[in-house]
Design a protein around this motif. Structure first.
Motif, PDB file in Angstrom:
ATOM      1  N   LEU A  11       6.820 147.113 153.015  1.00 49.22           N
ATOM      2  CA  LEU A  11       6.310 146.152 153.998  1.00 49.22           C
ATOM      3  C   LEU A  11       6.808 144.728 153.721  1.00 49.22           C
ATOM      4  O   LEU A  11       7.684 144.213 154.418  1.00 49.22           O
ATOM      5  CB  LEU A  11       4.779 146.186 154.021  1.00 49.22           C
ATOM      6  N   ASP A  12       6.272 144.103 152.675  1.00 52.92           N
ATOM      7  CA  ASP A  12       6.632 142.712 152.364  1.00 52.92           C
ATOM      8  C   ASP A  12       8.060 142.624 151.838  1.00 52.92           C
ATOM      9  O   ASP A  12       8.424 143.328 150.896  1.00 52.92           O
ATOM     10  CB  ASP A  12       5.674 142.140 151.323  1.00 52.92           C
ATOM     11  N   GLY A  13       8.855 141.769 152.443  1.00 54.81           N
ATOM     12  CA  GLY A  13      10.233 141.618 152.012  1.00 54.81           C
ATOM     13  C   GLY A  13      11.184 142.600 152.672  1.00 54.81           C
ATOM     14  O   GLY A  13      12.394 142.508 152.475  1.00 54.81           O
ATOM     15  N   THR A  14      10.635 143.532 153.438  1.00 57.28           N
ATOM     16  CA  THR A  14      11.461 144.532 154.127  1.00 57.28           C
ATOM     17  C   THR A  14      11.227 144.469 155.632  1.00 57.28           C
ATOM     18  O   THR A  14      12.133 144.157 156.392  1.00 57.28           O
ATOM     19  CB  THR A  14      11.155 145.941 153.590  1.00 57.28           C
ATOM     20  N   LEU A  15      10.009 144.745 156.052  1.00 62.55           N
ATOM     21  CA  LEU A  15       9.660 144.580 157.468  1.00 62.55           C
ATOM     22  C   LEU A  15       9.183 143.161 157.763  1.00 62.55           C
ATOM     23  O   LEU A  15       9.520 142.596 158.808  1.00 62.55           O
ATOM     24  CB  LEU A  15       8.568 145.577 157.863  1.00 62.55           C
ATOM     25  N   LEU A  16       8.413 142.608 156.837  1.00 60.98           N
ATOM     26  CA  LEU A  16       7.770 141.319 157.086  1.00 60.98           C
ATOM     27  C   LEU A  16       8.177 140.255 156.076  1.00 60.98           C
ATOM     28  O   LEU A  16       8.218 140.504 154.872  1.00 60.98           O
ATOM     29  CB  LEU A  16       6.244 141.467 157.018  1.00 60.98           C
ATOM     30  N   ASN A  17       8.438 139.055 156.586  1.00 64.31           N
ATOM     31  CA  ASN A  17       8.645 137.889 155.728  1.00 64.31           C
ATOM     32  C   ASN A  17       7.287 137.235 155.511  1.00 64.31           C
ATOM     33  O   ASN A  17       6.821 136.440 156.317  1.00 64.31           O
ATOM     34  CB  ASN A  17       9.616 136.905 156.380  1.00 64.31           C
ATOM     35  N   LEU A  81      -3.730 136.108 157.221  1.00 73.30           N
ATOM     36  CA  LEU A  81      -2.724 137.163 157.155  1.00 73.30           C
ATOM     37  C   LEU A  81      -1.460 136.848 157.945  1.00 73.30           C
ATOM     38  O   LEU A  81      -0.359 137.182 157.543  1.00 73.30           O
ATOM     39  CB  LEU A  81      -3.311 138.484 157.654  1.00 73.30           C
ATOM     40  N   GLN A  82      -1.607 136.206 159.102  1.00 72.32           N
ATOM     41  CA  GLN A  82      -0.461 136.037 159.975  1.00 72.32           C
ATOM     42  C   GLN A  82      -0.153 134.585 160.301  1.00 72.32           C
ATOM     43  O   GLN A  82       0.510 134.287 161.292  1.00 72.32           O
ATOM     44  CB  GLN A  82      -0.678 136.809 161.279  1.00 72.32           C
ATOM     45  N   THR A  83      -0.582 133.667 159.462  1.00 69.80           N
ATOM     46  CA  THR A  83      -0.325 132.259 159.746  1.00 69.80           C
ATOM     47  C   THR A  83       1.164 131.982 159.844  1.00 69.80           C
ATOM     48  O   THR A  83       1.649 131.354 160.798  1.00 69.80           O
ATOM     49  CB  THR A  83      -0.959 131.374 158.662  1.00 69.80           C
ATOM     50  N   ASN A  84       1.937 132.434 158.867  1.00 66.54           N
ATOM     51  CA  ASN A  84       3.383 132.234 158.858  1.00 66.54           C
ATOM     52  C   ASN A  84       4.155 133.545 158.775  1.00 66.54           C
ATOM     53  O   ASN A  84       5.381 133.540 158.861  1.00 66.54           O
ATOM     54  CB  ASN A  84       3.784 131.359 157.662  1.00 66.54           C
TER      55      ASN A  84
END
Length: 217
Positions: A11-17, A81-84
């Motif tokens: 997830l982190d670093g792959t799908l989502l920054n 969770l989704q601020t940036n």
């Protein structure tokens, strides 16, 4: 599902920054306790093993505050969770193409399970991720292969025909241990050297390059 192409994504670093939100929230916690804070790029080497190790990395030897920092970070981070945080450039286009190809899609993260599910539900809710798993108390974290193997069984897919896509050595080690094909991505938190040294079968610079790999092999 057995004859379909299957992909398991970190997830982190792959799908989502997500690194900016992680860094901002953790630095706020550290400052509230008069502790040293860190630059955003430093967090790229603190993450990947779950919140416990993230906290260990920022506290160094100051373990007496681990429980307090962990609690404060989780509370603050869940509210932001989704601020940036957003998908990397090209991820939505990749997922669109994978859906057209009727691929099996799954997520395996070392982020806490419910947090992982919330991210996928709220950011990728339009996409058919069949299995979404984060860190659970009763299942070892990546790079232990058991969670990846459980996903393969749920997808009814042969391990060696699954592509495991991630940005760190943890993901490459997970794929290798589970006898899956590993795709290391260069837009995430680590570099090509780390990915190759830990067994990446393929290296990609952009999400759409993944299509070339799965169509060829």
């Amino acid at each position: 599902m057995k004859d379909k192409i299957s992909l398991i994504f970190d997830l982190d670093g792959t799908l989502l920054n997500s690194i900016e939100d992680i860094a901002i929230c953790m630095n706020e916690v550290l400052k509230s306790l008069n502790l040293k804070s860190y630059e955003i790029d430093e967090y790229k080497y603190f993450v990947g093993h779950g919140i416990d190790i993230l906290v260990d990395n920022v506290l160094k030897d100051n373990t007496s505050l681990k429980d307090e920092v962990s609690k404060r970070f989780k509370d603050l981070y869940e509210d932001n969770l989704q601020t940036n945080t957003k998908p990397y450039d090209g991820i939505i286009e990749l997922l669109d193409e994978l859906v057209k190809m009727n691929c099996n899609l799954a997520v395996l993260s070392n982020k806490p399970h419910e947090m992982t599910r919330k991210y996928v539900r709220e950011i990728f809710g339009n996409y058919p991720f069949i299995e979404v798993h984060g860190q659970k108390d009763d299942i070892p974290k990546k790079p232990h292969p058991v969670a990846a193997i459980n996903i393969a069984k749920a997808l009814n897919s042969e391990y060696e025909k699954i592509y495991f896509v991630g940005d760190t050595k943890v993901d490459m080690q997970t794929a290798k241990s589970a006898n899956m094909k590993s795709i290391g991505v260069l837009w995430g938190f680590r570099n090509e050297k780390e990915l190759k040294e830990h067994g990446a079968d393929f290296i990609v610079s952009t999400p759409l390059e993944i299509l070339e790999i799965i169509k060829k092999y």
